[in-house]
Design a protein around this motif. Structure first.
Motif, short mmCIF file in Angstrom:
data_model
loop_
_atom_site.label_atom_id
_atom_site.label_comp_id
_atom_site.label_asym_id
_atom_site.label_seq_id
_atom_site.Cartn_x
_atom_site.Cartn_y
_atom_site.Cartn_z
N THR A 716 0.85 7.25 46.02
CA THR A 716 2.25 7.68 46.10
C THR A 716 2.50 8.53 47.33
OG1 THR A 716 2.38 7.67 43.68
CG2 THR A 716 4.06 8.90 44.85
N PHE A 717 1.57 9.45 47.61
CA PHE A 717 1.72 10.29 48.79
C PHE A 717 1.62 9.45 50.07
CE2 PHE A 717 -0.46 13.66 45.96
CZ PHE A 717 0.72 13.84 45.26
N LEU A 718 0.70 8.51 50.09
CA LEU A 718 0.53 7.68 51.28
C LEU A 718 1.76 6.79 51.51
CD1 LEU A 718 -3.22 6.60 50.99
CD2 LEU A 718 -2.22 8.30 52.51
N GLU A 719 2.35 6.30 50.43
CA GLU A 719 3.56 5.49 50.58
C GLU A 719 4.69 6.33 51.18
OE1 GLU A 719 4.49 3.92 46.78
OE2 GLU A 719 2.94 2.36 46.83
N ARG A 720 4.84 7.54 50.67
CA ARG A 720 5.91 8.42 51.18
C ARG A 720 5.64 8.78 52.64
NH1 ARG A 720 7.68 12.94 47.07
NH2 ARG A 720 7.94 10.99 45.93
N THR A 721 4.39 9.05 52.95
CA THR A 721 4.05 9.38 54.34
C THR A 721 4.26 8.18 55.25
OG1 THR A 721 2.40 10.95 53.51
CG2 THR A 721 2.22 10.27 55.80
N TYR A 722 3.91 7.00 54.77
CA TYR A 722 4.11 5.80 55.59
C TYR A 722 5.59 5.59 55.89
CZ TYR A 722 4.15 0.90 56.97
OH TYR A 722 4.36 -0.29 57.66
N GLU A 723 6.43 5.80 54.90
CA GLU A 723 7.86 5.65 55.13
C GLU A 723 8.35 6.67 56.15
OE1 GLU A 723 9.71 3.26 54.13
OE2 GLU A 723 8.05 2.35 53.03
N ARG A 724 7.79 7.88 56.08
CA ARG A 724 8.19 8.90 57.07
C ARG A 724 7.71 8.53 58.46
NH1 ARG A 724 9.91 11.30 60.41
NH2 ARG A 724 10.29 13.55 60.66
N CYS A 725 6.51 7.99 58.56
CA CYS A 725 6.02 7.53 59.88
C CYS A 725 6.86 6.37 60.38
CB CYS A 725 4.55 7.12 59.76
SG CYS A 725 3.41 8.46 59.42
N ARG A 726 7.21 5.48 59.47
CA ARG A 726 8.05 4.35 59.85
C ARG A 726 9.42 4.82 60.36
NH1 ARG A 726 6.95 -1.00 61.01
NH2 ARG A 726 8.94 -2.12 60.97
N THR A 727 9.93 5.86 59.71
CA THR A 727 11.22 6.41 60.15
C THR A 727 11.10 7.02 61.53
OG1 THR A 727 11.82 6.87 57.85
CG2 THR A 727 13.01 8.08 59.55
N SER A 728 10.04 7.77 61.74
CA SER A 728 9.83 8.37 63.06
C SER A 728 9.67 7.30 64.13
CB SER A 728 8.61 9.28 63.02
OG SER A 728 8.36 9.87 64.27
N TYR A 729 8.96 6.25 63.79
CA TYR A 729 8.79 5.13 64.72
C TYR A 729 10.13 4.47 65.03
CZ TYR A 729 7.70 0.22 65.85
OH TYR A 729 7.67 -1.03 66.41
N MET A 730 10.94 4.24 64.00
CA MET A 730 12.23 3.58 64.22
C MET A 730 13.18 4.46 65.01
SD MET A 730 11.96 0.62 63.05
CE MET A 730 13.69 0.19 63.27
N GLU A 731 13.11 5.77 64.82
CA GLU A 731 13.95 6.67 65.61
C GLU A 731 13.66 6.54 67.09
OE1 GLU A 731 13.24 10.50 64.04
OE2 GLU A 731 14.47 10.21 62.25
N ALA A 732 12.42 6.24 67.44
CA ALA A 732 12.04 6.14 68.85
C ALA A 732 12.38 4.78 69.45
CB ALA A 732 10.56 6.43 69.01
#
Length: 1047
Positions: A716-732
């Motif tokens: 669950t934590f890894l899924e949430r972290t992955y989504e946050r990384c994906r968001t940071s990636y998409m922002e760039a």
């Protein structure tokens, strides 16, 4: 003649047998008649011949008779002699009997004359003998109290009990009418209470391994095979009680009977006479095999009986024999119920005291070691503060990164627990060691309770009134059909286990800082579940099924029989066990206390339960299942895991939502290092997530039964972290051309074929640098990708990522994602191997295993890391095309040689150098090669393609373009990870191409003839289309070049 078949004829005279066979049978008849033979001879014509024939037959018979006589001559002689001796003895006996008859007749005559006087003398002698015996007994009885006191002083309790029981039997059966012995009776009654107190005190000490013969130094064995066999020495052949595995193997072999009323008592003479055998000592006995066995010292003065014989033959440990002796003494005194009641009363306070004393001893040891370590290093601080201060640096790396940022500070900010409370922390280790020590002591104490409990239950199983010795009248209040727990004063194995586990539970609650109210609802549910169970048929006491292990135990109400009132006068504490007790003082030895210590509590409790289960008899097996382990597991499931999930979810949220979580660190080192300890610049958020993941999986290793639940938390934590990384990636990369290009199927396919893709992290393993080789297919794919990118001209500036911070973020995010992916993959393998190792022993609590594996999350993280690198590579290629497309708008007709490259080239090379320097600390050389390695090929292809859009160029223009390529080559060669030879080779091709413009047509045609495949037909054609001042191109130049290329 069958009658002569067995005659002993020698071999040389075998012919006689034939001769005998020819003799007429009439000669062998039982009633021989000679008349027919005489008549035959007289009437025969040849009388001489007939007589001669008869003579021959007579000779044969005589010869046979001679042989027989010769063989049996000695036997005949002995038989004759024996017969003569027998005849002589019979004659002598007849004479002796005749004389005896005469003597008896005379004696009868004399006795009959004084018959009455003899009868009177005999009666008087019997009376005097009885009086003398009675006086001897009275004298011996008078000495008994002193002898008993002496035996008590010498701790020969069994001998004292034997003497007491025999004396009381004599007073009641033989000397009950002697009034002078009233004082002796009173003293013996008092000594019964003294004996009981002494025996119970000694039994109590040995129950808790404080006695002289206790196995206090021994450690509890791990395996059932190593558990010492305990011999139940008080079982009868009629006993049907179920025994534990520790006693059942010896059931029926070493047994002694116990009969109280109207029968023998432990082998003593029913008459109860006291003789010198009471003083006998039995120190050495011999078993059936002749082996000598030493009698225990506490039985040296005892009278030999069945119990002593059983003890001498027993192979049980010394402390078990002593416990058997004390129980036997209580049974002989009839004090089983009173003893059980007192043991029940003192059980909880004693266990509480033992636990408290062990904790205090542990604290004293810590204080002594503290004083020896740091004298004068602390002033005015308490013990707990000092211990905490000594352990603050646990587990976190002591070194700082080269940029001055401490890893410990980063991790402490997000972890819900301190380093002391983390898995493997000093608090966890201290709690586990403390609990191991205490539970080990409790197991050894419970081992003694099992021995005593089984012996008492075996006595009760004989259906004999143990509470009434031969010397005491039967109590009318005693019911022979009462329950076992009542006969034993409420004491049983189940009761002792319940209290022991209750005290251990309270200690665990103190360590966890839990309160009884925290799980009262769970306890009520569990109690209802256990109460609904149907009682087993083989148990007489239905209350045993009702033994529940709720959050707080309540001891059963214990009633002490009247015969135990004298214990109060002996000084026993009657304070009830339910009196509120103070804590155990565990805070003095633990750096921290709290709910997270449940991880260190779980495994000692699990081992404790296994050891207890190995000791329990079959009918108590349910107690081990619903005991301390059930409480801990319920606590972990209902309180610890939800609390952990909430705490770590907050920590994860804090780690990934912090403004600095996905911000590359400033002032980092100039070179990349793959070691996190040496300064690998992993993003702070992902570093914290990796730490939290390892921490949660550390809890899973400490509690393997709940591993699946904890792995689900991690996922669950890894899924949430992955989504946050994906968001940071998409922002760039959002709405940027490079991001859209890598999503195209044709571009993605060509990038996968590109040899530089070998530098990408492999989804199945490390880099595959060996595949970084060029062949026709890969070169064609590279050219095709370059053509696709060039077709996107003109490139607009708003479609590019001009913010260098975003590019650095992508580079750092890629490396951080790969770091986390590698860590997750290793953790997944470790977790899987650990799960397989313990899977056969401990079943997982979770109803179902996680739907995904940690390896699949590692692949997701690694795939996102690859996407970051692909975006950076395409971005640099598009940036190169953006700058190089200025060539089509530049007039290369200068009238003088320029000293500097074009401005767009200077801008491009400066940008390449700046971005490489900024990315260098965040990514490895292989990734830098991948990101910047595509610039050279695109720049070279763009330079050659630019000629098609030029209308004219002069010599200075050619030199300018060559100068541009040299500047680009120098900028790319300065990147350490890029192969300078490949860069030089490709840009030399550009210079060679433009230098062909300086050649006359005939020289150009000759060059084309020699280098047909160096450039394409289109590129050679563009050389002819551009206008070069001073160069003449014939009208049929295209045709001639085509012929050369086609030939």
């Amino acid at each position: 003649m069958g009658i002569f078949d067995e005659l002993p004829l020698p071999p040389e005279k075998a012919y006689l047998r034939e001769e005998l066979s020819r003799i007429d049978e009439t000669w062998t008849a039982a009633r021989f008649d000679s008349l027919p033979h005489v008549v035959h001879i007289l009437t025969s014509k040849d009388r001489e011949g007939a007589a001669q024939y008869l003579k021959e037959q007579s000779d044969v018979v005589e010869e046979v008779v001679d042989e027989v006589v010769q063989c049996y001559h000695s036997g005949f002689n002995r038989a004759i002699q024996n017969y003569s001796q027998i005849l002589r003895l019979f004659s002598e006996s007849t004479e002796s009997i005749s004389v005896l008859k005469v003597d008896l007749a005379e004696a009868k005559k004399h006795l009959s004359a004084r018959n009455k006087q003899l009868h009177q003398l005999w009666y008087r002698s019997v009376t005097l003998r009885h009086i003398i015996s009675l006086l001897d007994q009275i004298e011996d009885i008078a000495k008994v109290p002193a002898r008993i006191e002496k035996l008590i002083a010498e701790k020969q309790y069994y001998a004292a009990v034997q003497l007491h029981v025999q004396s009381m039997m004599m007073l009641e059966r033989g000397l009950q009418t002697v009034g002078a012995l009233q004082d002796v009776r009173s003293e013996l009654s008092k000594l019964r209470g003294v004996l009981f107190y002494k025996i119970l005190e000694d039994l109590h000490a040995h129950l808790y391994n404080k006695g002289e013969y206790s196995a206090a130094g021994s450690t509890t064995l791990e395996n059932d095979d190593d558990v010492p066999t305990i011999i139940s020495a008080a079982l009868t052949a009629h006993n049907s009680q179920t025994l534990s595995r520790r006693t059942r193997s010896l059931k029926g072999d070493n047994q002694t009977s116990l009969q109280i009323d109207g029968g023998s008592f432990d082998g003593h003479d029913e008459e109860g006479t006291l003789d010198s055998s009471e003083e006998a000592t039995l120190d050495v006995t011999k078993d059936p095999n002749g082996a000598l066995r030493q009698m225990p010292t506490w039985l040296l003065n005892s009278t030999p009986d069945e119990f002593l014989e059983t003890i001498s033959k027993s192979d049980a440990p010394l402390y078990v024999k002593y416990l058997q002796t004390m129980v036997e003494c209580l049974c002989m005194l009839g004090k089983v119920s009173a003893a059980g009641a007192i043991i029940c009363q003192r059980l909880r306070p004693t266990i509480h005291e033992i636990i408290t004393s062990k904790i205090k001893a542990h604290a004293d040891l810590l204080n002594s070691s503290r004083s020896s370590i740091g004298q004068g290093s602390r002033t005015g601080t308490g013990d707990l503060h000092f211990i905490k201060g000594q352990l603050e640096s646990y587990q976190l790396p002591k070194q700082k990164r080269k940029n001055g940022i401490s890893i410990a500070g980063t991790l402490l900010a997000v972890s819900p627990v301190s380093p002391l409370m983390a898995p493997g922390g000093k608090a966890q280790v201290a709690a586990k060691e403390l609990l191991d020590s205490i539970l080990d002591a409790v197991v050894r104490i419970f081992e003694n309770h099992v021995v005593v409990g089984e012996l008492l239950e075996a006595k009760v199983g004989q259906h004999v009134d143990m509470n009434t010795p031969k010397s005491v009248a039967v109590d009318v209040s005693w019911n022979p059909d009462s329950e076992t727990s009542q006969v034993t004063g409420g004491y049983s194995i189940g009761f002792s286990l319940t209290v022991l586990q209750s005290e251990c539970q309270q200690l665990i609650c103190e360590i966890l800082r839990a309160t009884p109210e925290a799980a009262s609802a769970d306890a009520a549910v569990q109690t209802a579940r256990l109460a609904s169970k149907a009682p087993s048929k083989d148990k007489r006491d239905g209350s045993e099924n009702g033994l529940t292990f709720a959050f707080r135990f309540t001891d059963a109400t214990i009633s002490i029989p009247n015969q135990g009132v004298d214990l109060v006068r002996q000084g026993w504490n009657r304070k009830g066990p339910n009196v509120l007790q103070e804590g155990y003082g565990s805070a003095a030895v633990l750096p921290e206390e709290g709910i997270y210590l449940a991880a260190s509590v779980y495994r000692p409790v699990l081992q404790f339960t296994d050891k207890v289960a190995s000791m329990l008899p079959t009918k108590y097996s349910q107690l081990s299942n619903d005991g301390l382990l059930a409480f801990v597991e319920n606590f972990v499931k209902d309180h610890f895991l939800p609390t952990m999930f909430v705490d770590y979810r907050k920590g994860v949220q804090q780690a990934i939502s912090s403004p600095a979580a996905f911000r590359p660190r400033a002032h980092v080192v100039t070179t990349y290092t793959p070691s996190i300890e040496k300064g690998r610049p992993v993003l702070q958020g992902l570093l914290a997530i990796d730490y939290l993941t390892k921490e949660v999986l550390g809890w899973a290793q400490a509690m393997p039964k709940f591993a699946n639940d904890l792995v689900k938390y991690v996922q669950t934590f890894l899924e949430r972290t992955y989504e946050r990384c994906r968001t940071s990636y998409m922002e760039a990369v959002l709405e940027k051309q490079s991001y859209m290009l890598i999503g195209r199927h044709d571009i993605e396919k060509l990038m996968r074929i590109d040899p530089s893709s070998a530098y990408l992290p492999n989804l199945q393993g490390p880099y595959n640098l060996e595949s970084n080789s060029y062949d026709a297919e890969t070169i064609e794919a590279e050219l095709e990708l370059s053509e696709l990118l060039l077709k996107l001209r003109p490139i607009k500036q708003e479609n590019l990522i001009h913010d260098d911070n975003k590019l650095i973020l992508l580079a750092s995010l890629s490396d951080s994602l790969e770091y986390v992916a590698d860590s997750i993959e290793r953790l997944g393998q470790t977790t899987q191997s650990a799960s397989n190792h313990i899977g056969g022993k401990y079943n997982s609590h979770s109803d179902s295993a996680p739907t995904r594996t940690l390896a699949s999350f590692a692949q997701d993280y690694r795939k996102l890391a690859i996407d970051c690198l692909k975006v950076l590579r395409i971005e640099m290629q598009l940036e190169t095309i953006f700058h190089m497309q200025e060539m089509t708008n530049t007039e290369y007709l200068d009238d003088q040689d320029a000293e500097e490259p074009d401005d767009f080239v200077i801008s491009l090379t400066a940008q390449i150098t700046r971005r490489d320097e900024e990315m260098a600390p965040f990514i490895s050389n292989a990734k830098r090669n991948y990101i910047f390695g595509g610039i050279c090929g695109v720049a070279a292809n763009a330079s050659i393609k630019a000629l098609a859009d030029m209308k004219s160029i002069n010599l200075f223009g050619v030199q300018q373009i060559c100068r541009n390529s040299i500047a680009l080559e120098q900028a790319l060669a300065a990147i350490p990870s890029i192969n300078s030879e490949v860069v030089q080779q490709r840009l030399d091709r550009v210079r060679t191409y433009y230098e062909l413009l300086n050649m006359p047509f005939e020289a150009l045609l000759a060059f084309i003839t020699e280098h047909v495949h160096l450039f394409t037909a289109k590129e050679y054609s563009n050389l002819l289309n551009v206008l070069v001042p001073g160069r003449e191109i014939p009208p049929d130049s295209h045709k001639r070049v085509s012929e050369v290329l086609s030939s």
